[in-house]
Design an enzyme around this catalytic site. Sequence first.
Site, PDB file in Angstrom:
ATOM      1  N   PHE A 166       0.810  -1.220   0.000  1.00 37.77           N
ATOM      2  CA  PHE A 166       0.000   0.000   0.000  1.00 37.77           C
ATOM      3  C   PHE A 166       0.846   1.274   0.000  1.00 37.77           C
ATOM      4  CE2 PHE A 166       0.848  -0.184   4.568  1.00 37.77           C
ATOM      5  CZ  PHE A 166       1.072   1.160   4.847  1.00 37.77           C
ATOM      6  N   LYS A 190      -1.146  -6.869  -9.415  1.00 39.75           N
ATOM      7  CA  LYS A 190      -2.110  -7.017  -8.324  1.00 39.75           C
ATOM      8  C   LYS A 190      -1.756  -5.932  -7.302  1.00 39.75           C
ATOM      9  CE  LYS A 190      -2.952  -8.210  -4.644  1.00 39.75           C
ATOM     10  NZ  LYS A 190      -3.358  -7.208  -3.603  1.00 39.75           N
ATOM     11  N   GLU A 193      -5.051  -3.792  -2.081  1.00 37.75           N
ATOM     12  CA  GLU A 193      -6.490  -3.491  -2.033  1.00 37.75           C
ATOM     13  C   GLU A 193      -6.779  -2.216  -1.235  1.00 37.75           C
ATOM     14  OE1 GLU A 193      -4.822  -5.796  -0.609  1.00 37.75           O
ATOM     15  OE2 GLU A 193      -5.642  -6.453   1.312  1.00 37.75           O
ATOM     16  N   SER A 243       5.235  -7.024   3.162  1.00 32.97           N
ATOM     17  CA  SER A 243       5.802  -7.394   4.467  1.00 32.97           C
ATOM     18  C   SER A 243       6.600  -8.691   4.355  1.00 32.97           C
ATOM     19  CB  SER A 243       4.666  -7.567   5.474  1.00 32.97           C
ATOM     20  OG  SER A 243       3.812  -8.617   5.037  1.00 32.97           O
ATOM     21  N   CYS A 298       9.673   1.388   3.433  1.00 33.42           N
ATOM     22  CA  CYS A 298      10.556   0.274   3.789  1.00 33.42           C
ATOM     23  C   CYS A 298      11.967   0.792   4.015  1.00 33.42           C
ATOM     24  CB  CYS A 298      10.538  -0.777   2.700  1.00 33.42           C
ATOM     25  SG  CYS A 298      11.202  -0.180   1.153  1.00 33.42           S
ATOM     26  N   GLU A 392       9.233  -4.158  12.956  1.00 28.70           N
ATOM     27  CA  GLU A 392       8.908  -3.061  12.042  1.00 28.70           C
ATOM     28  C   GLU A 392       7.628  -2.390  12.535  1.00 28.70           C
ATOM     29  OE1 GLU A 392       7.771  -4.069   7.960  1.00 28.70           O
ATOM     30  OE2 GLU A 392       8.784  -2.254   7.292  1.00 28.70           O
TER      31      GLU A 392
HETATM   32  P1  NAD Z   1       1.458  -6.653   2.945  1.00 27.28           P
HETATM   33  O1  NAD Z   1       2.475  -7.726   2.980  1.00 27.28           O
HETATM   34  O2  NAD Z   1       0.362  -6.678   3.935  1.00 27.28           O
HETATM   35  O3  NAD Z   1       0.731  -6.639   1.509  1.00 27.28           O
HETATM   36  C1  NAD Z   1       1.482  -6.665   0.319  1.00 27.28           C
HETATM   37  C2  NAD Z   1       0.640  -7.333  -0.753  1.00 27.28           C
HETATM   38  O4  NAD Z   1       0.357  -8.666  -0.369  1.00 27.28           O
HETATM   39  C3  NAD Z   1      -0.689  -6.641  -0.996  1.00 27.28           C
HETATM   40  O5  NAD Z   1      -0.924  -6.606  -2.378  1.00 27.28           O
HETATM   41  C4  NAD Z   1      -1.691  -7.531  -0.268  1.00 27.28           C
HETATM   42  O6  NAD Z   1      -2.938  -7.560  -0.909  1.00 27.28           O
HETATM   43  C5  NAD Z   1      -1.048  -8.887  -0.330  1.00 27.28           C
HETATM   44  N1  NAD Z   1      -1.319  -9.711   0.855  1.00 27.28           N
HETATM   45  C6  NAD Z   1      -1.573  -9.280   2.114  1.00 27.28           C
HETATM   46  N2  NAD Z   1      -1.721 -10.340   2.942  1.00 27.28           N
HETATM   47  C7  NAD Z   1      -1.547 -11.447   2.210  1.00 27.28           C
HETATM   48  C8  NAD Z   1      -1.562 -12.853   2.491  1.00 27.28           C
HETATM   49  N3  NAD Z   1      -1.795 -13.301   3.712  1.00 27.28           N
HETATM   50  N4  NAD Z   1      -1.317 -13.717   1.489  1.00 27.28           N
HETATM   51  C9  NAD Z   1      -1.070 -13.271   0.248  1.00 27.28           C
HETATM   52  N5  NAD Z   1      -1.054 -11.946  -0.085  1.00 27.28           N
HETATM   53  C10 NAD Z   1      -1.292 -11.058   0.880  1.00 27.28           C
HETATM   54  O7  NAD Z   1       2.257  -5.267   2.992  1.00 27.28           O
HETATM   55  P2  NAD Z   1       1.644  -3.800   3.100  1.00 27.28           P
HETATM   56  O8  NAD Z   1       1.133  -3.601   4.489  1.00 27.28           O
HETATM   57  O9  NAD Z   1       0.756  -3.509   1.963  1.00 27.28           O
HETATM   58  O10 NAD Z   1       2.966  -2.930   2.894  1.00 27.28           O
HETATM   59  C11 NAD Z   1       3.848  -2.600   3.932  1.00 27.28           C
HETATM   60  C12 NAD Z   1       4.994  -3.573   4.010  1.00 27.28           C
HETATM   61  O11 NAD Z   1       5.679  -3.616   2.764  1.00 27.28           O
HETATM   62  C13 NAD Z   1       6.047  -3.163   5.021  1.00 27.28           C
HETATM   63  O12 NAD Z   1       6.496  -4.317   5.687  1.00 27.28           O
HETATM   64  C14 NAD Z   1       7.144  -2.567   4.167  1.00 27.28           C
HETATM   65  O13 NAD Z   1       8.429  -2.598   4.749  1.00 27.28           O
HETATM   66  C15 NAD Z   1       7.063  -3.438   2.973  1.00 27.28           C
HETATM   67  N6  NAD Z   1       7.686  -2.810   1.812  1.00 27.28           N
HETATM   68  C16 NAD Z   1       8.888  -3.289   1.409  1.00 27.28           C
HETATM   69  C17 NAD Z   1       9.538  -2.706   0.349  1.00 27.28           C
HETATM   70  C18 NAD Z   1      10.881  -3.199  -0.092  1.00 27.28           C
HETATM   71  O14 NAD Z   1      11.361  -2.746  -1.108  1.00 27.28           O
HETATM   72  N7  NAD Z   1      11.530  -4.100   0.622  1.00 27.28           N
HETATM   73  C19 NAD Z   1       8.939  -1.634  -0.329  1.00 27.28           C
HETATM   74  C20 NAD Z   1       7.697  -1.171   0.096  1.00 27.28           C
HETATM   75  C21 NAD Z   1       7.065  -1.778   1.179  1.00 27.28           C
END
Ligand code: NAD
Length: 502
Positions: A166, A190, A193, A243, A298, A392
């Site tokens: 997000f 994808k 959401e 994440s 991140c 985090e």
């Molecule tokens: P998230 O892991 O909750 O969601 C990421 C994606 O995975 C979304 O599209 C979501 O719909 C999907 N998703 C969520 N839960 C899922 C599940 N159980 N099974 C399969 N898919 C699922 O992450 P977020 O809260 O949207 O974003 C924040 C996180 O992203 C933080 O941990 C941040 O550090 C990380 N991030 C990392 C980088 C990097 O380059 N390393 C860059 C941006 C964000």
Amino acid sequence: VPPPETLAASARAPTLQRTHPDARHYVGGEFVTGGSRLQDVHDPSDGRVISHVPLGGPDEVNRAVLAARTAFPAWADTPLKERVQVFYRYKALLERHLDELSALVTEEHGKVKGEADAEILKNIELVEFACSLPQMAAGEVLEVSKGVECRLERRPLGVVAAISPFNFPSMVPHWTFPNAIALGNAFILKPSELVPLSAGRIAELLKEAGLPDGIFNVVHGSREAVEAICDHPGISAVAFVGSTRVAKEVYRRGTATLKRVLALGGAKNHVIVLPDADPEMAAGGVVAAMSGCTGQRCMAASVMVAVSGVDHILDRMVAQARAMVVGRDIGPVITRAAKERIERYITEAERAGARVLVDGRGATVPGKDGGFYVGPTIIDGVRPDMQLAQEEVFGPVLAVLRTTDLDEALALQNASPYGNAASVFTESGGAARYAMERASAGMVGVNVGVPVPREPFAFGGWNDSKFGVGDITGRDAIAFWTQSKKITAKWNREAGTTWMSK
Ligand code: NAD
């Protein structure tokens, strides 16, 4: 009757005006409906429901794969120099629509205008890199033996996908699709959401730029859609950003079906501040790194390791953080649940004996009663065993840990399971070099709090911040989104002079 602030945002929101039509999937060049149900999309600055997003699953993913597979052969057959012409035109559209695209990011994500503008400007830089691919990805050729030539060509993989988080609704998708598509693949995005609106606008602009239908597709959804992407045999490669917990799941599930997977995860970034650091540069750099994008990066600094006497720098940081105006200088966090989680971390650290120097709990913005605000927060006296030092937080919260020397500071950084970014603030070249060599992170800063590499340098961390080979942008993207073909050819019969030429 409970007062309005105790009601969930979604319970109040229907009485307010909705500002965007429901998001739809984008398949084969058309916006389409589908999916198990619609979920609310909020404006985090006031909690209003501004749209709805359909939650797709295997059926929507399958439709997108079929459309992508149909479009792929003609696109793969188009020379690279012609394919990138779409991205030259798309870049011009990003420039023309910068304000509108930035406003959309602010609306669905909440970040303030300067941060949203920066997101679109970074998109433009990422698209410039894709436009340079004919130069960057030119093949290699060598006469390996008399009359025998080896050449290396890069061929697309087929249908590929990316799953984004997000926190950068527009930029993280741009880490992947311009390179993947310019290199000849057909693509499925994808989006998160929580922030589905930018993706639809990207689709429209790509179409306007002349991208053939079916080469860029969007499937909205959450876990079900992600699992369908991992499982679909028609998808060759998946890039995930989110994440660490989900990155591990996606890496395991995607590779179980023998896909190529690169999964970027979460972070706990340490900034080491030495007493000889330039006070202004260090204070400004650390505060910007912990509070920028409301700490939802991140690359956000979430631990400051204060090496011996740096109170003069900490005092400046406290003054700068206190001077920030919530709602103007720092936007909301993404959801009410995120606000509650972040505030819980602060309260638990305080209970465990840490000192809250700047307290962002309970922040409010006049006229934005339903907003999910947390102000900048600096907490001193945090111990390495506290949750705040290890996990985090993903909010504008800086944990200050104290050490007596640089080795101790580096040991703290090295002990983190993550490894996205680490920075050191010092005026000593020797100390900076020492820290750079020993930091266990993929992106290291010297007097830079958010050491994001600019193109063509690649973005990617180490340890639990990334699973898979290579980085997500830059030259590594060329390797990730293509497969190499080596062609060995001999045409002159008379050249038989070595074991290989015979
Ligand atoms: P998230 O892991 O909750 O969601 C990421 C994606 O995975 C979304 O599209 C979501 O719909 C999907 N998703 C969520 N839960 C899922 C599940 N159980 N099974 C399969 N898919 C699922 O992450 P977020 O809260 O949207 O974003 C924040 C996180 O992203 C933080 O941990 C941040 O550090 C990380 N991030 C990392 C980088 C990097 O380059 N390393 C860059 C941006 C964000």
